[in-house]
Write a protein that holds these residues in place. Structure first.
Motif, PDB file in Angstrom:
ATOM      1  N   ASP A  23       0.823  -1.205   0.000  1.00 27.83           N
ATOM      2  CA  ASP A  23       0.000   0.000   0.000  1.00 27.83           C
ATOM      3  C   ASP A  23       0.858   1.255   0.000  1.00 27.83           C
ATOM      4  O   ASP A  23       0.379   2.334  -0.368  1.00 27.83           O
ATOM      5  N   THR A  41      -4.890  -0.315  -3.014  1.00 28.25           N
ATOM      6  CA  THR A  41      -5.415   0.931  -2.454  1.00 28.25           C
ATOM      7  C   THR A  41      -6.727   0.752  -1.689  1.00 28.25           C
ATOM      8  O   THR A  41      -7.213   1.710  -1.081  1.00 28.25           O
ATOM      9  N   LEU A  91      -3.431   8.802  -2.614  1.00 29.38           N
ATOM     10  CA  LEU A  91      -4.551   8.615  -3.533  1.00 29.38           C
ATOM     11  C   LEU A  91      -4.860   9.905  -4.277  1.00 29.38           C
ATOM     12  O   LEU A  91      -5.156   9.894  -5.478  1.00 29.38           O
ATOM     13  N   ARG A 105      -2.270  -1.672 -10.483  1.00 25.89           N
ATOM     14  CA  ARG A 105      -2.964  -1.049  -9.352  1.00 25.89           C
ATOM     15  C   ARG A 105      -4.267  -1.789  -9.115  1.00 25.89           C
ATOM     16  O   ARG A 105      -5.034  -2.036 -10.050  1.00 25.89           O
TER      17      ARG A 105
END
Length: 253
Positions: free
Chosen positions: A190, A209, A219, A233
């Motif tokens: 992360d 995420t 983010l 991702r």
């Protein structure tokens, strides 16, 4: 306070040359295998701040500054504390990672064990947390036996100093001991700073995420895309299988 007793360890693989070709999954623990930001991270941060106040005799604002600045500079607050202050690292790790109510603080994806078992290749936990805490969390999640080894911050030490992610020499040595190559490694994290540094070694990187707070600065920085150092991702670990099937992640087995 005591950490819940972890399950018996599985035998570790011998060190040396790579034992097999194929993906070697390096899973971060907090905010990767479970949602640490919901309850555990706030408790750890509060515990670290209080420990620094008690050990160094500083104000709460000063303690918070030391905690955050050392984490940003070294990858783990512990490294800054041991380099610049007289802190017992083992006592620090034990105190700030001990939670009597741990079962009620761990949150994870539904079907996590099934998702991990379905991935081909070897699976290793690589965490800046201490081993006792890591194994207690994995036991609560019911996934400890899925991983061939847990590499915690105590195992990242050299003779002269403590190390932590994103130290490059530590990762090279970690993979050597595990009998794995950089070309076969896939890091799931992360923390985008760790991914950026390790992508430069040539390993594959996956940024997860889904467990990050909605207001996470990382983010906002990347929006809905992904940085250049991120190969794939995802929001959920279930998407790892899709990444293999789509070719976003190399499968060398």
């Amino acid at each position: 306070m005591t950490v819940p007793r972890p399950r018996p360890r599985r035998p570790q693989r011998a060190t040396g040359a790579p034992t097999s070709r194929g993906p070697v999954w390096l899973f971060d623990l907090d905010n990767t295998l479970h949602a640490a930001s919901r309850a555990i991270f706030p408790a750890i941060n509060a515990g670290m701040t209080q420990y620094i106040i008690d050990a160094l005799g500083v104000s709460r604002d000063q303690a918070n500054h030391l905690r955050t600045s050392y984490t940003q500079r070294y990858g783990a607050a512990l490294l800054g504390l041991t380099r610049h202050h007289r802190i017992d690292p083992h006592d620090f790790l034990k105190v700030v990672h001990t939670f009597p109510d741990l079962p009620n603080m761990v949150y994870a994806e539904r079907g996590l064990a099934r998702t991990l078992r379905a991935l081909p290749g070897r699976k290793i936990v690589l965490t800046n947390a201490p081993e006792a805490y890591a194994r207690a969390v994995l036991a609560e999640l019911g996934i400890e036996r899925i991983f061939e080894r847990v590499i915690a911050i105590e195992h990242m030490r050299t003779r002269s100093r403590w190390r932590a992610k994103p130290d490059r020499a530590m990762l090279r040595e970690t993979l050597r001991r595990a009998g794995a190559s950089l070309a076969d490694a896939i890091l799931i994290e992360d923390t985008h700073g760790h991914l950026k540094r390790y992508r430069q070694l040539g390993i594959q990187t996956v940024w997860i995420t889904g467990h990050l707070p909605a207001r996470s600065p990382s983010l906002r920085l990347s929006g809905r895309g992904r940085p250049h150092y991120v190969d794939h991702r995802i929001r959920s670990l279930k998407s790892l299988q899709t990444g293999l099937q789509s070719g976003r992640l190399r499968h060398t087995g």
